[in-house]
Design an enzyme around this catalytic site. Structure first.
Site, short mmCIF file in Angstrom:
data_model
loop_
_atom_site.label_atom_id
_atom_site.label_comp_id
_atom_site.label_asym_id
_atom_site.label_seq_id
_atom_site.Cartn_x
_atom_site.Cartn_y
_atom_site.Cartn_z
N GLY A 59 6.67 -32.71 -53.02
CA GLY A 59 6.62 -33.24 -54.38
C GLY A 59 5.40 -34.11 -54.61
N GLU A 60 5.08 -34.96 -53.65
CA GLU A 60 3.90 -35.83 -53.77
C GLU A 60 2.61 -35.02 -53.71
OE1 GLU A 60 7.33 -38.20 -52.95
OE2 GLU A 60 6.53 -36.48 -51.85
N TYR A 61 2.62 -33.95 -52.93
CA TYR A 61 1.45 -33.06 -52.89
C TYR A 61 1.19 -32.46 -54.26
CZ TYR A 61 -1.27 -28.80 -52.04
OH TYR A 61 -2.21 -27.81 -52.11
N GLY A 64 -0.22 -35.05 -56.55
CA GLY A 64 -1.62 -35.41 -56.31
C GLY A 64 -2.61 -34.28 -56.50
#
EC number: 2.4.99.12
Length: 411
Positions: A59-61, A64
Protein backbone atom coordinates in the site's frame (compact mmCIF):
# COMPACT_ATOMS: atom_id res chain seq x y z
CA UNK A 1 14.11 4.51 26.48
CA UNK A 2 16.62 3.94 23.65
CA UNK A 3 18.08 0.95 25.53
CA UNK A 4 14.62 -0.57 25.99
CA UNK A 5 13.82 -0.04 22.30
CA UNK A 6 17.03 -1.76 21.18
CA UNK A 7 16.42 -4.71 23.50
CA UNK A 8 12.92 -4.89 22.08
CA UNK A 9 14.20 -5.07 18.50
CA UNK A 10 16.44 -8.02 19.36
CA UNK A 11 13.52 -9.73 21.05
CA UNK A 12 11.41 -9.12 17.94
CA UNK A 13 14.17 -10.72 15.84
CA UNK A 14 14.13 -13.81 18.07
CA UNK A 15 10.34 -13.92 18.05
CA UNK A 16 10.15 -13.71 14.25
CA UNK A 17 12.61 -16.57 13.89
CA UNK A 18 10.49 -18.72 16.17
CA UNK A 19 7.23 -17.73 14.48
CA UNK A 20 8.67 -18.40 11.01
CA UNK A 21 8.49 -22.11 11.73
CA UNK A 22 4.71 -21.90 11.72
CA UNK A 23 3.92 -18.93 9.45
CA UNK A 24 4.89 -18.89 5.78
CA UNK A 25 4.61 -15.12 5.42
CA UNK A 26 6.89 -14.45 8.40
CA UNK A 27 9.30 -17.09 7.11
CA UNK A 28 9.64 -15.24 3.81
CA UNK A 29 10.65 -12.08 5.68
CA UNK A 30 13.15 -13.88 7.92
CA UNK A 31 14.77 -15.71 5.01
CA UNK A 32 14.68 -12.63 2.79
CA UNK A 33 16.62 -10.55 5.33
CA UNK A 34 19.45 -13.05 5.60
CA UNK A 35 21.16 -12.02 2.36
CA UNK A 36 20.32 -8.31 2.22
CA UNK A 37 23.87 -7.02 2.73
CA UNK A 38 25.31 -9.46 0.19
CA UNK A 39 22.75 -8.28 -2.36
CA UNK A 40 23.57 -4.65 -1.67
CA UNK A 41 27.34 -5.20 -1.96
CA UNK A 42 26.84 -7.07 -5.22
CA UNK A 43 24.74 -4.31 -6.80
CA UNK A 44 26.16 -1.10 -5.33
CA UNK A 45 29.78 -0.09 -5.84
CA UNK A 46 31.72 2.43 -3.80
CA UNK A 47 31.45 5.19 -6.40
CA UNK A 48 27.73 4.71 -7.19
CA UNK A 49 25.33 7.54 -6.44
CA UNK A 50 22.13 6.29 -4.83
CA UNK A 51 18.58 7.22 -3.84
CA UNK A 52 16.72 5.15 -1.23
CA UNK A 53 12.95 4.61 -1.09
CA UNK A 54 11.43 2.80 1.89
CA UNK A 55 7.87 1.45 2.18
CA UNK A 56 6.30 -0.71 4.85
CA UNK A 57 4.29 -2.75 2.37
CA UNK A 58 2.46 -2.73 -0.95
CA UNK A 59 0.00 0.00 0.00
CA UNK A 60 2.78 2.44 0.87
CA UNK A 61 4.59 1.53 -2.35
CA UNK A 62 1.53 2.42 -4.39
CA UNK A 63 1.21 5.60 -2.34
CA UNK A 64 4.78 6.65 -3.06
CA UNK A 65 4.85 5.54 -6.68
CA UNK A 66 3.99 8.91 -8.27
CA UNK A 67 7.00 10.44 -6.50
CA UNK A 68 9.24 7.44 -7.18
CA UNK A 69 8.51 7.54 -10.91
CA UNK A 70 9.47 11.19 -11.28
CA UNK A 71 12.63 10.71 -9.22
CA UNK A 72 13.56 7.63 -11.24
CA UNK A 73 13.35 9.73 -14.39
CA UNK A 74 15.22 12.68 -12.86
CA UNK A 75 18.04 10.70 -11.25
CA UNK A 76 18.87 8.54 -14.26
CA UNK A 77 22.50 8.05 -13.25
CA UNK A 78 21.71 7.06 -9.69
CA UNK A 79 21.12 3.56 -8.37
CA UNK A 80 17.67 3.36 -6.80
CA UNK A 81 17.31 1.14 -3.72
CA UNK A 82 13.77 0.16 -2.77
CA UNK A 83 13.19 -1.50 0.60
CA UNK A 84 10.13 -3.14 2.14
CA UNK A 85 9.47 -4.30 5.67
CA UNK A 86 6.59 -6.64 4.81
CA UNK A 87 6.71 -9.70 2.54
CA UNK A 88 3.38 -8.65 1.03
CA UNK A 89 5.14 -5.63 -0.47
CA UNK A 90 8.43 -7.25 -1.37
CA UNK A 91 7.03 -10.40 -2.98
CA UNK A 92 4.72 -8.47 -5.30
CA UNK A 93 7.11 -5.63 -6.22
CA UNK A 94 10.53 -7.31 -6.07
CA UNK A 95 10.88 -6.70 -9.81
CA UNK A 96 9.71 -3.10 -9.73
CA UNK A 97 11.06 -1.12 -12.71
CA UNK A 98 11.51 2.02 -10.61
CA UNK A 99 14.39 0.43 -8.65
CA UNK A 100 17.78 -1.10 -9.40
CA UNK A 101 17.80 -3.07 -6.16
CA UNK A 102 14.74 -4.27 -4.22
CA UNK A 103 15.33 -5.68 -0.74
CA UNK A 104 13.82 -6.34 2.65
CA UNK A 105 14.76 -3.68 5.18
CA UNK A 106 17.07 -5.27 7.77
CA UNK A 107 15.74 -5.15 11.33
CA UNK A 108 16.28 -1.78 12.98
CA UNK A 109 19.41 -2.44 15.03
CA UNK A 110 22.25 0.07 15.34
CA UNK A 111 24.70 -2.26 13.61
CA UNK A 112 22.32 -2.97 10.75
CA UNK A 113 21.70 0.74 10.23
CA UNK A 114 25.44 1.50 10.11
CA UNK A 115 26.19 -1.43 7.83
CA UNK A 116 23.31 -0.56 5.48
CA UNK A 117 24.30 3.11 5.17
CA UNK A 118 28.00 2.26 4.77
CA UNK A 119 27.03 0.44 1.58
CA UNK A 120 24.13 2.51 0.24
CA UNK A 121 25.17 6.09 1.19
CA UNK A 122 21.94 7.60 -0.23
CA UNK A 123 21.99 11.21 -1.41
CA UNK A 124 18.26 11.35 -0.66
CA UNK A 125 15.98 9.00 1.28
CA UNK A 126 12.18 8.94 1.00
CA UNK A 127 10.05 7.20 3.63
CA UNK A 128 6.30 6.78 3.06
CA UNK A 129 3.47 7.36 5.56
CA UNK A 130 4.67 6.32 9.03
CA UNK A 131 6.99 3.31 8.92
CA UNK A 132 9.50 4.98 11.24
CA UNK A 133 12.66 3.12 12.28
CA UNK A 134 14.67 5.09 14.89
CA UNK A 135 18.11 3.52 14.43
CA UNK A 136 18.07 3.92 10.65
CA UNK A 137 16.78 7.47 10.89
CA UNK A 138 19.15 8.53 13.65
CA UNK A 139 22.06 7.17 11.63
CA UNK A 140 20.87 9.09 8.56
CA UNK A 141 20.73 12.25 10.67
CA UNK A 142 24.15 11.62 12.18
CA UNK A 143 25.63 11.34 8.69
CA UNK A 144 23.72 14.45 7.56
CA UNK A 145 21.98 12.58 4.74
CA UNK A 146 18.83 14.17 3.33
CA UNK A 147 15.64 12.37 4.35
CA UNK A 148 11.98 13.24 3.82
CA UNK A 149 8.67 11.64 4.81
CA UNK A 150 5.76 11.82 2.38
CA UNK A 151 2.00 11.20 2.78
CA UNK A 152 2.41 11.13 6.56
CA UNK A 153 -0.76 10.42 8.46
CA UNK A 154 -0.61 10.58 12.26
CA UNK A 155 -3.19 9.95 14.94
CA UNK A 156 -3.18 10.82 18.64
CA UNK A 157 -2.90 7.18 19.65
CA UNK A 158 0.37 6.69 17.76
CA UNK A 159 3.35 5.99 20.02
CA UNK A 160 5.12 9.13 18.74
CA UNK A 161 2.81 11.18 20.94
CA UNK A 162 2.82 8.98 24.06
CA UNK A 163 5.13 9.22 27.10
CA UNK A 164 6.75 5.88 26.16
CA UNK A 165 7.36 6.85 22.53
CA UNK A 166 10.51 8.93 22.94
CA UNK A 167 12.80 6.88 20.61
CA UNK A 168 10.29 6.98 17.76
CA UNK A 169 9.43 10.62 18.49
CA UNK A 170 13.10 11.62 18.31
CA UNK A 171 13.44 9.75 15.04
CA UNK A 172 10.95 12.12 13.40
CA UNK A 173 13.53 14.89 13.75
CA UNK A 174 15.80 13.04 11.33
CA UNK A 175 13.47 14.13 8.53
CA UNK A 176 14.42 17.47 7.05
CA UNK A 177 10.82 17.84 5.93
CA UNK A 178 7.55 15.99 6.46
CA UNK A 179 4.65 16.15 3.99
CA UNK A 180 1.39 15.34 5.77
CA UNK A 181 -1.94 14.22 4.40
CA UNK A 182 -3.94 16.58 6.59
CA UNK A 183 -3.95 19.46 9.06
CA UNK A 184 -4.51 17.18 12.06
CA UNK A 185 -1.23 15.40 11.37
CA UNK A 186 0.51 18.76 11.13
CA UNK A 187 -0.88 19.84 14.50
CA UNK A 188 0.28 16.62 16.15
CA UNK A 189 3.80 17.17 14.83
CA UNK A 190 3.75 20.76 16.05
CA UNK A 191 2.70 19.51 19.49
CA UNK A 192 6.12 17.81 19.78
CA UNK A 193 7.83 20.93 18.35
CA UNK A 194 8.50 19.57 14.87
CA UNK A 195 7.81 22.39 12.41
CA UNK A 196 9.28 21.55 8.98
CA UNK A 197 5.89 20.55 7.63
CA UNK A 198 3.86 20.93 4.46
CA UNK A 199 0.25 19.78 4.26
CA UNK A 200 0.47 18.31 0.77
CA UNK A 201 -2.39 15.83 0.83
CA UNK A 202 -2.19 12.16 -0.05
CA UNK A 203 -0.14 11.02 -3.07
CA UNK A 204 -2.61 8.14 -3.53
CA UNK A 205 -4.93 10.59 -5.28
CA UNK A 206 -2.20 11.31 -7.84
CA UNK A 207 -1.53 7.59 -8.12
CA UNK A 208 -5.12 6.60 -8.91
CA UNK A 209 -5.60 9.60 -11.20
CA UNK A 210 -2.77 8.30 -13.39
CA UNK A 211 -4.84 5.15 -13.96
CA UNK A 212 -7.13 7.18 -16.21
CA UNK A 213 -4.19 7.85 -18.53
CA UNK A 214 -3.44 4.14 -18.98
CA UNK A 215 -4.96 1.57 -21.30
CA UNK A 216 -7.50 -0.20 -19.08
CA UNK A 217 -8.89 -2.39 -21.83
CA UNK A 218 -9.32 -6.09 -20.94
CA UNK A 219 -10.76 -8.31 -23.66
CA UNK A 220 -11.92 -11.05 -21.31
CA UNK A 221 -13.87 -8.59 -19.15
CA UNK A 222 -15.68 -7.25 -22.20
CA UNK A 223 -16.61 -10.79 -23.24
CA UNK A 224 -17.87 -11.49 -19.71
CA UNK A 225 -19.73 -8.23 -19.11
CA UNK A 226 -21.29 -7.79 -22.55
CA UNK A 227 -23.89 -5.01 -22.15
CA UNK A 228 -24.95 -6.02 -18.65
CA UNK A 229 -24.68 -4.08 -15.39
CA UNK A 230 -21.58 -5.26 -13.54
CA UNK A 231 -20.73 -5.34 -9.82
CA UNK A 232 -16.98 -5.58 -9.07
CA UNK A 233 -16.02 -6.78 -5.60
CA UNK A 234 -12.33 -6.14 -5.03
CA UNK A 235 -9.86 -7.29 -2.36
CA UNK A 236 -12.50 -9.34 -0.57
CA UNK A 237 -12.07 -11.47 2.55
CA UNK A 238 -14.23 -14.43 3.63
CA UNK A 239 -16.57 -12.26 5.70
CA UNK A 240 -17.15 -10.02 2.65
CA UNK A 241 -17.63 -13.01 0.39
CA UNK A 242 -20.25 -14.56 2.68
CA UNK A 243 -22.46 -11.47 2.25
CA UNK A 244 -21.80 -11.15 -1.47
CA UNK A 245 -22.50 -14.77 -2.34
CA UNK A 246 -25.75 -14.68 -0.38
CA UNK A 247 -26.86 -11.63 -2.40
CA UNK A 248 -25.80 -13.19 -5.69
CA UNK A 249 -27.56 -16.49 -4.96
CA UNK A 250 -30.85 -15.06 -3.74
CA UNK A 251 -31.23 -11.34 -4.54
CA UNK A 252 -29.28 -10.34 -7.65
CA UNK A 253 -31.31 -9.87 -10.85
CA UNK A 254 -30.62 -12.46 -13.54
CA UNK A 255 -29.09 -9.97 -15.97
CA UNK A 256 -26.52 -8.57 -13.50
CA UNK A 257 -22.93 -9.78 -13.79
CA UNK A 258 -20.57 -10.00 -10.80
CA UNK A 259 -16.78 -10.06 -10.58
CA UNK A 260 -15.08 -11.15 -7.36
CA UNK A 261 -11.36 -10.46 -6.97
CA UNK A 262 -10.42 -11.91 -3.57
CA UNK A 263 -7.49 -10.69 -1.53
CA UNK A 264 -6.52 -14.25 -0.68
CA UNK A 265 -5.29 -16.23 -3.71
CA UNK A 266 -4.95 -19.57 -1.92
CA UNK A 267 -6.58 -22.46 -3.78
CA UNK A 268 -8.84 -23.49 -0.92
CA UNK A 269 -10.18 -19.94 -0.55
CA UNK A 270 -10.98 -19.70 -4.26
CA UNK A 271 -12.66 -23.10 -4.05
CA UNK A 272 -14.75 -21.99 -1.07
CA UNK A 273 -16.07 -18.97 -2.97
CA UNK A 274 -16.91 -21.04 -6.04
CA UNK A 275 -18.64 -23.78 -4.04
CA UNK A 276 -20.73 -21.25 -2.12
CA UNK A 277 -22.32 -19.97 -5.34
CA UNK A 278 -25.35 -21.61 -6.90
CA UNK A 279 -25.10 -19.70 -10.20
CA UNK A 280 -22.79 -20.23 -13.18
CA UNK A 281 -19.21 -19.37 -12.22
CA UNK A 282 -15.98 -19.11 -14.22
CA UNK A 283 -12.45 -18.70 -12.87
CA UNK A 284 -9.93 -16.44 -14.58
CA UNK A 285 -7.47 -19.37 -14.57
CA UNK A 286 -9.95 -21.62 -16.38
CA UNK A 287 -11.82 -19.16 -18.58
CA UNK A 288 -12.94 -19.61 -22.16
CA UNK A 289 -15.00 -17.29 -24.33
CA UNK A 290 -18.10 -19.48 -23.99
CA UNK A 291 -17.60 -19.84 -20.26
CA UNK A 292 -17.26 -16.09 -19.84
CA UNK A 293 -20.42 -15.36 -21.83
CA UNK A 294 -22.61 -17.79 -19.94
CA UNK A 295 -21.26 -17.20 -16.41
CA UNK A 296 -22.97 -14.85 -13.98
CA UNK A 297 -19.88 -14.64 -11.74
CA UNK A 298 -16.21 -14.31 -12.66
CA UNK A 299 -13.69 -15.08 -9.91
CA UNK A 300 -10.36 -13.40 -10.62
CA UNK A 301 -7.78 -15.78 -9.17
CA UNK A 302 -4.76 -13.71 -10.20
CA UNK A 303 -3.18 -10.43 -9.12
CA UNK A 304 -2.18 -7.17 -10.76
CA UNK A 305 -5.25 -6.31 -12.84
CA UNK A 306 -7.87 -5.18 -10.30
CA UNK A 307 -7.34 -1.47 -10.95
CA UNK A 308 -8.17 -2.08 -14.64
CA UNK A 309 -11.14 -4.28 -13.81
CA UNK A 310 -12.64 -1.45 -11.75
CA UNK A 311 -12.96 0.56 -14.98
CA UNK A 312 -15.72 -1.87 -16.03
CA UNK A 313 -17.67 -1.57 -12.77
CA UNK A 314 -21.11 -0.01 -12.51
CA UNK A 315 -21.04 -0.62 -8.75
CA UNK A 316 -17.99 -1.50 -6.66
CA UNK A 317 -17.66 -3.32 -3.36
CA UNK A 318 -14.29 -2.94 -1.61
CA UNK A 319 -13.36 -5.53 0.99
CA UNK A 320 -11.69 -5.47 4.38
CA UNK A 321 -14.12 -3.41 6.43
CA UNK A 322 -16.80 -6.02 7.06
CA UNK A 323 -14.24 -7.78 9.24
CA UNK A 324 -11.24 -6.27 11.02
CA UNK A 325 -8.47 -6.84 8.48
CA UNK A 326 -8.58 -3.23 7.30
CA UNK A 327 -10.36 -1.50 4.43
CA UNK A 328 -8.63 -1.84 1.08
CA UNK A 329 -8.13 0.98 -1.41
CA UNK A 330 -11.46 2.65 -2.24
CA UNK A 331 -9.76 5.32 -4.35
CA UNK A 332 -9.02 2.81 -7.12
CA UNK A 333 -12.68 2.36 -8.11
CA UNK A 334 -13.61 5.93 -7.14
CA UNK A 335 -11.47 7.42 -9.90
CA UNK A 336 -13.70 5.69 -12.46
CA UNK A 337 -16.81 7.40 -11.09
CA UNK A 338 -18.65 4.44 -9.61
CA UNK A 339 -20.58 4.18 -6.32
CA UNK A 340 -18.80 2.09 -3.68
CA UNK A 341 -20.01 -0.16 -0.88
CA UNK A 342 -17.85 -1.00 2.15
CA UNK A 343 -18.24 -2.55 5.60
CA UNK A 344 -18.59 -0.49 8.78
CA UNK A 345 -15.04 -0.86 10.19
CA UNK A 346 -13.52 2.15 8.44
CA UNK A 347 -12.64 4.45 11.37
CA UNK A 348 -8.92 4.49 10.47
CA UNK A 349 -9.61 5.57 6.89
CA UNK A 350 -10.43 9.29 6.68
CA UNK A 351 -11.13 9.17 2.96
CA UNK A 352 -13.92 6.66 3.63
CA UNK A 353 -15.52 8.98 6.17
CA UNK A 354 -15.40 11.92 3.76
CA UNK A 355 -16.75 9.91 0.83
CA UNK A 356 -19.62 8.58 2.94
CA UNK A 357 -20.44 12.18 3.87
CA UNK A 358 -20.52 13.17 0.20
CA UNK A 359 -22.82 10.19 -0.58
CA UNK A 360 -20.46 8.38 -2.95
CA UNK A 361 -19.67 5.54 -0.54
CA UNK A 362 -22.21 3.42 1.37
CA UNK A 363 -21.34 1.56 4.56
CA UNK A 364 -23.14 -1.66 5.48
CA UNK A 365 -22.91 -3.88 8.57
CA UNK A 366 -25.12 -6.86 7.75
CA UNK A 367 -26.75 -8.87 4.99
CA UNK A 368 -29.99 -6.91 4.96
CA UNK A 369 -28.20 -3.59 4.55
CA UNK A 370 -26.07 -4.93 1.70
CA UNK A 371 -29.16 -6.27 -0.06
CA UNK A 372 -30.97 -2.95 0.27
CA UNK A 373 -28.06 -0.79 -0.92
CA UNK A 374 -27.15 -3.02 -3.86
CA UNK A 375 -30.77 -3.36 -4.95
CA UNK A 376 -31.33 0.40 -4.87
CA UNK A 377 -28.14 1.10 -6.84
CA UNK A 378 -29.04 -1.55 -9.40
CA UNK A 379 -32.60 -0.28 -9.86
CA UNK A 380 -31.89 3.46 -9.68
CA UNK A 381 -29.49 4.54 -12.46
CA UNK A 382 -29.79 8.22 -11.50
CA UNK A 383 -28.62 7.58 -7.93
CA UNK A 384 -25.90 5.30 -9.27
CA UNK A 385 -24.64 8.02 -11.58
CA UNK A 386 -24.81 10.83 -9.02
CA UNK A 387 -23.00 8.77 -6.38
CA UNK A 388 -20.31 7.75 -8.83
CA UNK A 389 -19.77 11.34 -9.91
CA UNK A 390 -19.34 12.34 -6.25
CA UNK A 391 -16.45 9.89 -6.03
CA UNK A 392 -14.67 11.02 -9.19
CA UNK A 393 -15.06 14.64 -8.09
CA UNK A 394 -13.54 13.75 -4.71
CA UNK A 395 -10.44 12.38 -6.45
CA UNK A 396 -10.06 15.49 -8.62
CA UNK A 397 -10.38 17.86 -5.67
CA UNK A 398 -7.79 16.03 -3.57
CA UNK A 399 -5.00 15.32 -6.03
CA UNK A 400 -1.95 17.57 -6.16
CA UNK A 401 0.35 16.24 -3.43
CA UNK A 402 2.89 15.18 -6.04
CA UNK A 403 3.44 18.72 -7.30
CA UNK A 404 4.01 20.08 -3.78
CA UNK A 405 6.64 17.43 -3.05
CA UNK A 406 8.39 17.92 -6.38
CA UNK A 407 8.38 21.68 -5.88
CA UNK A 408 10.14 21.26 -2.53
CA UNK A 409 12.71 18.89 -4.09
CA UNK A 410 13.12 21.30 -7.03
CA UNK A 411 12.49 18.55 -9.59
Amino acid sequence: MGFIYNIGIHLVHFGLKCASTFNEKIKKGVVGRQNVFAILRENIKANDKTIWFHCASLGEYEQGLPVFKVMREHYKRHKIVLSFFSPSGYEIRKNSPIADVVIYLPLDTKNNAKHFLDIVKPELTVFVKYDIWPNFLNELKKRKLRTILISANFRENHSFFKFYGKPRRQALFAFEHIFTQNESSKKLLQSIHYNNITVSGDTRFDRVSSQLEQDNHLDFIEIFKQDKLCIVAGSTWPEDEALLTEFINHQAPKDVKCIIAPHNMKAHQIRNIKESLTVDVVLFSEMSDEGLKSAKVLIVDTIGILSKIYSYADIAFVGGAVGTTGLHNILEPAVFGVPIIIGNNYSKFPEAKEMIDTAGVFSISNQNQLNLVLTELIENPIKRSLSGNKNSDFIKINKGALNKILEYLDL
